[in-house]
Design a protein around this motif. Structure first.
Motif, PDB file in Angstrom:
ATOM      1  N   ILE A 129     -29.898 -24.274  -2.041  1.00 42.80           N
ATOM      2  CA  ILE A 129     -29.802 -22.949  -1.421  1.00 42.80           C
ATOM      3  C   ILE A 129     -29.745 -23.175   0.082  1.00 42.80           C
ATOM      4  O   ILE A 129     -30.525 -23.954   0.627  1.00 42.80           O
ATOM      5  N   ALA A 130     -28.814 -22.506   0.749  1.00 37.82           N
ATOM      6  CA  ALA A 130     -28.714 -22.590   2.200  1.00 37.82           C
ATOM      7  C   ALA A 130     -28.646 -21.175   2.770  1.00 37.82           C
ATOM      8  O   ALA A 130     -28.062 -20.278   2.169  1.00 37.82           O
ATOM      9  N   TYR A 131     -29.256 -21.004   3.929  1.00 43.31           N
ATOM     10  CA  TYR A 131     -29.181 -19.726   4.636  1.00 43.31           C
ATOM     11  C   TYR A 131     -29.291 -19.999   6.127  1.00 43.31           C
ATOM     12  O   TYR A 131     -29.762 -21.068   6.546  1.00 43.31           O
ATOM     13  N   ALA A 132     -28.825 -19.053   6.931  1.00 42.39           N
ATOM     14  CA  ALA A 132     -28.769 -19.292   8.373  1.00 42.39           C
ATOM     15  C   ALA A 132     -28.924 -18.002   9.152  1.00 42.39           C
ATOM     16  O   ALA A 132     -28.759 -16.902   8.619  1.00 42.39           O
ATOM     17  N   LYS A 133     -29.244 -18.196  10.429  1.00 41.76           N
ATOM     18  CA  LYS A 133     -29.177 -17.088  11.384  1.00 41.76           C
ATOM     19  C   LYS A 133     -28.552 -17.642  12.648  1.00 41.76           C
ATOM     20  O   LYS A 133     -28.666 -18.834  12.958  1.00 41.76           O
ATOM     21  N   ALA A 134     -27.835 -16.782  13.355  1.00 44.36           N
ATOM     22  CA  ALA A 134     -27.157 -17.198  14.581  1.00 44.36           C
ATOM     23  C   ALA A 134     -26.938 -15.980  15.472  1.00 44.36           C
ATOM     24  O   ALA A 134     -26.884 -14.843  14.994  1.00 44.36           O
ATOM     25  N   PHE A 135     -26.815 -16.242  16.742  1.00 40.47           N
ATOM     26  CA  PHE A 135     -26.526 -15.200  17.720  1.00 40.47           C
ATOM     27  C   PHE A 135     -25.020 -15.222  17.962  1.00 40.47           C
ATOM     28  O   PHE A 135     -24.485 -16.181  18.514  1.00 40.47           O
ATOM     29  N   ILE A 136     -24.326 -14.165  17.487  1.00 43.55           N
ATOM     30  CA  ILE A 136     -22.864 -14.102  17.554  1.00 43.55           C
ATOM     31  C   ILE A 136     -22.451 -12.765  18.161  1.00 43.55           C
ATOM     32  O   ILE A 136     -22.880 -11.710  17.684  1.00 43.55           O
ATOM     33  N   GLU A 137     -21.626 -12.829  19.197  1.00 44.61           N
ATOM     34  CA  GLU A 137     -21.121 -11.628  19.868  1.00 44.61           C
ATOM     35  C   GLU A 137     -22.247 -10.663  20.249  1.00 44.61           C
ATOM     36  O   GLU A 137     -22.166  -9.465  20.010  1.00 44.61           O
ATOM     37  N   GLY A 138     -23.319 -11.206  20.795  1.00 44.97           N
ATOM     38  CA  GLY A 138     -24.411 -10.375  21.312  1.00 44.97           C
ATOM     39  C   GLY A 138     -25.375  -9.825  20.280  1.00 44.97           C
ATOM     40  O   GLY A 138     -26.236  -9.021  20.616  1.00 44.97           O
ATOM     41  N   LYS A 139     -25.252 -10.267  19.008  1.00 49.23           N
ATOM     42  CA  LYS A 139     -26.151  -9.750  17.962  1.00 49.23           C
ATOM     43  C   LYS A 139     -26.616 -10.897  17.074  1.00 49.23           C
ATOM     44  O   LYS A 139     -25.889 -11.872  16.867  1.00 49.23           O
ATOM     45  N   TRP A 140     -27.804 -10.743  16.528  1.00 52.37           N
ATOM     46  CA  TRP A 140     -28.275 -11.695  15.524  1.00 52.37           C
ATOM     47  C   TRP A 140     -27.558 -11.425  14.211  1.00 52.37           C
ATOM     48  O   TRP A 140     -27.471 -10.277  13.771  1.00 52.37           O
ATOM     49  N   GLN A 141     -27.032 -12.473  13.634  1.00 54.60           N
ATOM     50  CA  GLN A 141     -26.344 -12.377  12.343  1.00 54.60           C
ATOM     51  C   GLN A 141     -27.089 -13.271  11.355  1.00 54.60           C
ATOM     52  O   GLN A 141     -27.539 -14.358  11.717  1.00 54.60           O
ATOM     53  N   PHE A 142     -27.217 -12.802  10.120  1.00 56.05           N
ATOM     54  CA  PHE A 142     -27.932 -13.544   9.084  1.00 56.05           C
ATOM     55  C   PHE A 142     -27.006 -13.816   7.913  1.00 56.05           C
ATOM     56  O   PHE A 142     -26.372 -12.901   7.405  1.00 56.05           O
ATOM     57  N   ALA A 143     -26.929 -15.078   7.536  1.00 57.55           N
ATOM     58  CA  ALA A 143     -26.152 -15.454   6.348  1.00 57.55           C
ATOM     59  C   ALA A 143     -27.135 -15.559   5.194  1.00 57.55           C
ATOM     60  O   ALA A 143     -28.085 -16.344   5.244  1.00 57.55           O
ATOM     61  N   LYS A 144     -26.915 -14.762   4.181  1.00 54.45           N
ATOM     62  CA  LYS A 144     -27.820 -14.741   3.031  1.00 54.45           C
ATOM     63  C   LYS A 144     -27.719 -16.030   2.232  1.00 54.45           C
ATOM     64  O   LYS A 144     -26.859 -16.869   2.481  1.00 54.45           O
ATOM     65  N   ASP A 145     -28.581 -16.146   1.243  1.00 53.80           N
ATOM     66  CA  ASP A 145     -28.629 -17.346   0.414  1.00 53.80           C
ATOM     67  C   ASP A 145     -27.270 -17.689  -0.166  1.00 53.80           C
ATOM     68  O   ASP A 145     -26.606 -16.849  -0.771  1.00 53.80           O
ATOM     69  N   THR A 146     -26.870 -18.931   0.039  1.00 49.48           N
ATOM     70  CA  THR A 146     -25.658 -19.481  -0.555  1.00 49.48           C
ATOM     71  C   THR A 146     -26.109 -20.567  -1.519  1.00 49.48           C
ATOM     72  O   THR A 146     -26.838 -21.474  -1.130  1.00 49.48           O
ATOM     73  N   TYR A 147     -25.711 -20.458  -2.776  1.00 52.08           N
ATOM     74  CA  TYR A 147     -26.165 -21.380  -3.821  1.00 52.08           C
ATOM     75  C   TYR A 147     -25.083 -22.392  -4.173  1.00 52.08           C
ATOM     76  O   TYR A 147     -23.908 -22.067  -4.171  1.00 52.08           O
ATOM     77  N   SER A 148     -25.516 -23.615  -4.487  1.00 54.03           N
ATOM     78  CA  SER A 148     -24.583 -24.562  -5.095  1.00 54.03           C
ATOM     79  C   SER A 148     -24.388 -24.084  -6.532  1.00 54.03           C
ATOM     80  O   SER A 148     -25.350 -23.717  -7.211  1.00 54.03           O
ATOM     81  N   LEU A 149     -23.153 -24.045  -6.980  1.00 51.65           N
ATOM     82  CA  LEU A 149     -22.829 -23.374  -8.234  1.00 51.65           C
ATOM     83  C   LEU A 149     -22.914 -24.252  -9.469  1.00 51.65           C
ATOM     84  O   LEU A 149     -23.258 -23.787 -10.538  1.00 51.65           O
ATOM     85  N   ASP A 150     -22.566 -25.502  -9.333  1.00 53.00           N
ATOM     86  CA  ASP A 150     -22.449 -26.382 -10.493  1.00 53.00           C
ATOM     87  C   ASP A 150     -23.750 -27.147 -10.691  1.00 53.00           C
ATOM     88  O   ASP A 150     -24.024 -28.099  -9.959  1.00 53.00           O
ATOM     89  N   ILE A 151     -24.561 -26.724 -11.650  1.00 55.45           N
ATOM     90  CA  ILE A 151     -25.858 -27.367 -11.889  1.00 55.45           C
ATOM     91  C   ILE A 151     -25.727 -28.277 -13.092  1.00 55.45           C
ATOM     92  O   ILE A 151     -25.526 -27.828 -14.216  1.00 55.45           O
TER      93      ILE A 151
END
Length: 158
Positions: A129-151
């Motif tokens: 599971i990966a997730y992130a936050k970043a400051f983009i174009e003057g606003k905080w942006q949050f990338a929700k959980d991204t899952y690896s699909l093939d288990i």
């Protein structure tokens, strides 16, 4: 009446071809969708060759990176490895990569340091599971959980 009987196979072929072409064009449509300007890409859980070569032991590993077509700053990318179990999933590893400066357009922020040492060859199933936050174009942006699909089971007991 005879005209329709003779024409029906031809009409059926035409309808079949028309439907086939329209369905094929619809099948291509979703792949033409543009990717979001900022996104996380994550690998499948795997036995790491680099950890084996560097440290001399086997480990399960998940890699991820944040890719953005806009300048981003103050990026925090978190990657976790989860092990599927009988009574639910358990987190076995977690790392956070921080990139405090501004990242130029198209440059990735990478987190390739998330792994857990194998203590046996017991088959176990892992996912990332990966997730992130970043400051983009003057606003905080949050990338929700991204899952690896093939288990798939890996010969790596933790």
């Amino acid at each position: 009446m005879n005209y329709f009987k003779k024409a029906s196979p031809l009409v059926a072929v035409f309808v079949f071809l028309f439907l086939g072409i329209s369905q094929a064009s619809q099948a291509v449509e979703p792949s033409k969708k543009p990717k979001p300007p900022c996104r996380i890409q994550i690998s499948q859980a795997h036995i790491s060759r680099s950890v084996l070569e560097t440290n001399g032991y086997r480990a399960v590993k998940v890699d991820a990176f944040s890719k953005c077509n806009l300048p981003q700053s103050k990026v925090t990318l978190t990657v976790e490895i989860w092990k599927k179990g009988t009574f639910g999933s358990v987190r076995v590893a977690r790392t956070v990569t921080r990139s405090p400066g501004t990242t130029s357009v198209g440059k990735n922020v990478e987190n390739f340091n998330t792994w857990r040492r194998c203590i046996s060859f017991t088959d176990s199933s892992y996912f990332g599971i990966a997730y992130a936050k970043a400051f983009i174009e003057g606003k905080w942006q949050f990338a929700k959980d991204t899952y690896s699909l093939d288990i798939k089971p890996l010969a790596c007991g933790t």
